[in-house]
Every structure is written in C-alpha cells, then in structure tokens.
Design an enzyme around this catalytic site. Structure first.
Site, PDB file in Angstrom:
ATOM      1  N   GLU A   1       0.821  -1.201   0.000  1.00  0.00           N
ATOM      2  CA  GLU A   1       0.000   0.000   0.000  1.00  0.00           C
ATOM      3  C   GLU A   1       0.858   1.256   0.000  1.00  0.00           C
ATOM      4  O   GLU A   1       1.962   1.285   0.544  1.00  0.00           O
ATOM      5  CB  GLU A   1      -0.898   0.016   1.237  1.00  0.00           C
ATOM      6  CG  GLU A   1      -2.038  -0.968   1.102  1.00  0.00           C
ATOM      7  CD  GLU A   1      -2.936  -1.000   2.324  1.00  0.00           C
ATOM      8  OE1 GLU A   1      -4.150  -1.083   2.142  1.00  0.00           O
ATOM      9  OE2 GLU A   1      -2.416  -0.940   3.447  1.00  0.00           O
TER      10      GLU A   1
ATOM     11  N   CYS B   1       3.235   8.654   1.253  1.00  0.00           N
ATOM     12  CA  CYS B   1       3.654   7.797   2.373  1.00  0.00           C
ATOM     13  C   CYS B   1       3.917   6.423   1.773  1.00  0.00           C
ATOM     14  O   CYS B   1       2.994   5.752   1.321  1.00  0.00           O
ATOM     15  CB  CYS B   1       2.552   7.744   3.427  1.00  0.00           C
ATOM     16  SG  CYS B   1       2.907   6.592   4.778  1.00  0.00           S
TER      17      CYS B   1
ATOM     18  N   CYS C   1       5.737  -6.838   7.823  1.00  0.00           N
ATOM     19  CA  CYS C   1       6.709  -6.250   8.750  1.00  0.00           C
ATOM     20  C   CYS C   1       6.939  -7.203   9.905  1.00  0.00           C
ATOM     21  O   CYS C   1       6.012  -7.838  10.387  1.00  0.00           O
ATOM     22  CB  CYS C   1       6.172  -4.915   9.279  1.00  0.00           C
ATOM     23  SG  CYS C   1       7.329  -4.067  10.386  1.00  0.00           S
TER      24      CYS C   1
ATOM     25  N   CYS D   1       5.126  -4.588  16.529  1.00  0.00           N
ATOM     26  CA  CYS D   1       4.565  -3.611  17.466  1.00  0.00           C
ATOM     27  C   CYS D   1       3.114  -4.002  17.764  1.00  0.00           C
ATOM     28  O   CYS D   1       2.338  -4.269  16.842  1.00  0.00           O
ATOM     29  CB  CYS D   1       4.635  -2.199  16.887  1.00  0.00           C
ATOM     30  SG  CYS D   1       6.326  -1.675  16.567  1.00  0.00           S
TER      31      CYS D   1
ATOM     32  N   CYS E   1       0.040  -2.079  15.944  1.00  0.00           N
ATOM     33  CA  CYS E   1       0.098  -1.682  14.529  1.00  0.00           C
ATOM     34  C   CYS E   1      -0.441  -2.773  13.609  1.00  0.00           C
ATOM     35  O   CYS E   1      -0.084  -3.939  13.743  1.00  0.00           O
ATOM     36  CB  CYS E   1       1.543  -1.360  14.151  1.00  0.00           C
ATOM     37  SG  CYS E   1       1.746  -0.864  12.437  1.00  0.00           S
TER      38      CYS E   1
ATOM     39  N   CYS F   1      -2.192   6.294   9.888  1.00  0.00           N
ATOM     40  CA  CYS F   1      -1.023   5.646  10.475  1.00  0.00           C
ATOM     41  C   CYS F   1      -1.380   4.311  11.101  1.00  0.00           C
ATOM     42  O   CYS F   1      -2.330   4.208  11.864  1.00  0.00           O
ATOM     43  CB  CYS F   1      -0.436   6.489  11.599  1.00  0.00           C
ATOM     44  SG  CYS F   1       0.115   8.071  11.077  1.00  0.00           S
TER      45      CYS F   1
HETATM   46  N1  SAH Z   1       8.476   0.879  10.978  1.00  0.00           N
HETATM   47  C1  SAH Z   1       8.587   2.317  10.929  1.00  0.00           C
HETATM   48  C2  SAH Z   1       7.727   2.881   9.852  1.00  0.00           C
HETATM   49  C3  SAH Z   1       6.238   2.822  10.104  1.00  0.00           C
HETATM   50  S1  SAH Z   1       5.797   4.438  10.457  1.00  0.00           S
HETATM   51  C4  SAH Z   1       8.331   2.884  12.300  1.00  0.00           C
HETATM   52  O1  SAH Z   1       7.968   2.127  13.196  1.00  0.00           O
HETATM   53  O2  SAH Z   1       8.551   4.066  12.517  1.00  0.00           O
HETATM   54  C5  SAH Z   1       4.247   4.376  10.986  1.00  0.00           C
HETATM   55  C6  SAH Z   1       4.023   5.233  12.220  1.00  0.00           C
HETATM   56  O3  SAH Z   1       2.678   5.015  12.622  1.00  0.00           O
HETATM   57  C7  SAH Z   1       4.902   4.755  13.358  1.00  0.00           C
HETATM   58  O4  SAH Z   1       5.236   5.792  14.234  1.00  0.00           O
HETATM   59  C8  SAH Z   1       3.964   3.783  14.011  1.00  0.00           C
HETATM   60  O5  SAH Z   1       4.371   3.476  15.296  1.00  0.00           O
HETATM   61  C9  SAH Z   1       2.668   4.517  13.930  1.00  0.00           C
HETATM   62  N2  SAH Z   1       1.485   3.674  14.116  1.00  0.00           N
HETATM   63  C10 SAH Z   1       1.411   2.338  14.028  1.00  0.00           C
HETATM   64  N3  SAH Z   1       0.168   1.891  14.284  1.00  0.00           N
HETATM   65  C11 SAH Z   1      -0.566   2.985  14.539  1.00  0.00           C
HETATM   66  C12 SAH Z   1      -1.946   3.181  14.840  1.00  0.00           C
HETATM   67  N4  SAH Z   1      -2.786   2.172  14.898  1.00  0.00           N
HETATM   68  N5  SAH Z   1      -2.368   4.449  15.035  1.00  0.00           N
HETATM   69  C13 SAH Z   1      -1.522   5.483  14.918  1.00  0.00           C
HETATM   70  N6  SAH Z   1      -0.225   5.356  14.601  1.00  0.00           N
HETATM   71  C14 SAH Z   1       0.256   4.125  14.426  1.00  0.00           C
END
Ligand code: SAH
Length: 347
Positions: free
Chosen positions: A90, A103, A110, A114, A117, A336
């Site tokens: 995506e 983006c 991945c 986390c 996520c 995000c």
């Molecule tokens: N792997 C990298 C790139 C992904 S960035 C990283 O972790 O930074 C995506 C951003 O969105 C990261 O800061 C991630 O932690 C955040 N994110 C993930 N799940 C989310 C959610 N459900 N709501 C808001 N932000 C989220």
C-alpha cells in the site's frame, strides 16, 4: 533485464561502465528517464545508437501497477499496488496545503511486531526493491498528472508498511534517486524516514551526510512500557536509543522527531508525560503526538481528548515542543498504522 528504477546514479554509472560504455551515459539516461519522463529508448537522441540497442535488449522501466484505489472524503488516496511477482503493497497520497505527501512502504509485511500496529499482522515476506519503493512515488505522480493540475509529489515519508532500517540499502538508494537534481529532485528536508529504533542504522544514517529528516517511533517514556508494546526495545533499550539520537544530532546537525501514539491507559498519563520530558531532556527533539487509530483485531483504544490535552500541556510546561499529528484518510484505513494490504488474498 536491468530495471533502471533500481539504480541510483552512482550504481547506474557502475553498471554502464561494466557493460563497456562511457560513464556519462548513465547521467544522460537518468535525465531522460526522470527529467523528461521519456521511456522509449529510441527517443534518447544524444545516446549512441549502439548503446540504445543495448538498452532495448537489456534494460527496462518497470513500476508497480494499481490493483485497487480508494479515495477518502478528505482527498487522501490509498493505492494497493501489485508488484511484478504478484505481491502487494500500500501507498498513500496526502494533500496538505503545503504540498502533496507520499507515504511509502518499504517491505511486504513487517517483522517488528509492534503490538498496536496493523502492518505487522502480516509478517515480513520480503524487502522491497528500490524500483518498488520508487515506483510508489512514480505511480502517485502519474495519478497527479492525470488530474491535470500540474501537481507532483513534493514530500515523501517512509512511514508505510515495513521497517525502513530493516531494508536500509534499498531505502537509501531510493532516497538518492528522489533527492538527486537529475532524479525526482525532492529536497532532503522534504523527505522523512521513520524507524522503530534500529540503533546501529541510526549511526549509519547519521553519517550519510544528507539533510533528510529522521523520525523515531518512541511511543513510551520508559523501557517497562516500551517492552510491552514494541519488541524491538528488548534488542535496543531506550538508553542505547537516546545515545544514538544524540550522536545523530551531533553528526548530522539535525534534530529528530519522536512519534508518540497515545494509547488509553497504557502510556497517556500525566506521569508518562513527565517521564517522557525527562527522557528526552538534553536532546533537541520535538514530539509528534499521534492519536491512535484503532485496529479491529487489537485491544488498544484511543486516549480521551482530555488526556491528550493534559499530556500535551505537561510536555509544553516542561519545555518540550510537541504537536498533534493531523489525521488523514481514516475512513479508508489509510491512516497511520492501518496499512496492511487488506485484500482477499492477504488478510
Ligand atoms: N516501521 C517504521 C515505519 C512505520 S511508520 C516505524 O515504526 O517508525 C508508521 C508510524 O505510525 C509509526 O510511528 C507507528 O508506530 C505509527 N502507528 C502504528 N500503528 C498505529 C496506529 N494504529 N495508530 C496510529 N499510529 C500508528
């Protein structure tokens, strides 16, 4: 077949030389492709006939194709792209008043795991090639061109699916093409890479000598909370991460952005804000607070707006700069943490 989109200019030069051509041919080719958007090798008039023949038989320009397109009520576009081998990723276009932001994803799935996520619901299948990361920007540029308003992608954030520092070399080559004056010519300060905190790569990134932005997904004020939601923190605890941030500030001469998702009852208390202020004291960093986008399969909930406000106020009082991230495209799961290649085949 060599896909030209896989090569930064220095790598294209190496390739061209290895094929017995003069080095400057690479720059000519690069300009035809990125500056003039020409794909037909026969039209590349300043390139010798013999090299044009080589180009026709051994080089190609392949980018992903659009498999699905969703448009949000706020104008955000989410594309599910199909790659050459059928894998899907995506990519999202956000329209800010200052420009068009892409983006992009860096991996198929991945492995960072986390807890909050959606992207990690699909384990990493593979890293994306340079052409597949760059291709996301190129496809979005095509989309903007088709709107006929003369717009282009002006900013890029590597914040889609995947951990960019887990695919470091390809992401850096992608950035070199984006940033190069003969490439897409997007200014370094308009490019941001976001990492969950792969410490050794932060040191490498600091030494690249580029002015690209670095964002770090922090999401917790101490290891105790971070261990619960981000497995990577067991490999690289906060102490090591903060050292790396300071090294980056000193070496690259830039400040980082800390991303901090507010999760109800997990990391959003006044004490958490105070601890966060303490943790990042001594850095130049500022904090980008992210309202959590709820993901069906996950138990986490978005913080109350009163806690968000209190959190922000506490940080400000402690002298920490903080902003709240503007949300885009949540109605199409493009916000995000919601990216996950949702499609019959995949999830
Ligand atoms: N792997 C990298 C790139 C992904 S960035 C990283 O972790 O930074 C995506 C951003 O969105 C990261 O800061 C991630 O932690 C955040 N994110 C993930 N799940 C989310 C959610 N459900 N709501 C808001 N932000 C989220």
């Amino acid at each position: 077949m060599y896909n030209i989109y896989d090569y930064s200019l220095p790598k294209l030069e190496e390739l061209v030389v290895s094929l017995g051509e003069k080095k400057f041919r690479a720059e000519q080719l690069f300009k035809w492709v990125y500056k003039r958007g020409v794909k037909d090798f026969d039209l590349m008039s300043d390139i010798s006939k013999s090299f044009r023949e080589t180009l026709k038989t051994s080089f190609c320009l392949i980018k992903p194709t659009i498999y699905q397109k969703q448009v949000s009520s706020d104008g955000t576009v989410k594309l599910l792209l199909e790659l050459e081998d059928g894998d899907k990723v995506e990519t999202v276009l956000m329209r800010y008043n200052y420009g068009n932001v892409a983006c992009v994803s860096s991996e198929v799935g991945c492995n960072m795991g986390c807890a909050f996520c959606a992207s990690g619901l699909l384990k990493k299948k593979r890293e994306l090639k340079v052409s597949e990361i760059l291709g996301q920007v190129l496809v979005l540029n095509d989309l903007l061109t088709s709107e006929g308003k003369g717009e282009r992608i002006t900013h890029v954030v590597v914040m889609g699916t995947g951990e960019p520092f887990d695919n470091y070399d390809n992401v850096m080559d992608f950035i070199r093409i984006l940033n190069h004056p003969h490439g897409l010519e997007i200014g370094a300060r308009h490019i941001t890479v976001s990492t969950c905190g792969i410490v050794p790569k932060i040191y490498d990134y600091a030494r690249e000598g580029l002015q690209i932005n670095l964002a770090i997904s922090l999401h917790a004020p101490n290891d105790e909370i971070r261990h619960k939601i981000m497995p990577i923190s067991r490999v690289y605890p906060l102490n090591d991460l903060m050292e790396a941030v300071k090294y980056y500030e000193k070496t690259a001469g830039r400040r980082v952005t800390f991303e901090y998702i507010l999760l109800k009852g997990i990391n959003d208390s006044k004490k958490d804000a105070e601890d966060l202020a303490k943790l990042i004291k001594g850095t130049l960093a500022y904090v980008n607070l992210i309202p959590y986008n709820e993901v069906n399969e996950m138990k986490y909930r978005r913080s109350e707006s009163s806690s968000v406000k209190e959190f922000m106020d506490t940080l400000m009082k402690k002298g920490v700069n903080a902003t709240i991230r503007k949300e885009f495209g949540s109605d199409i799961d493009a916000a995000c943490g919601q990216l996950r290649a949702k499609d019959e085949g995949q999830l």
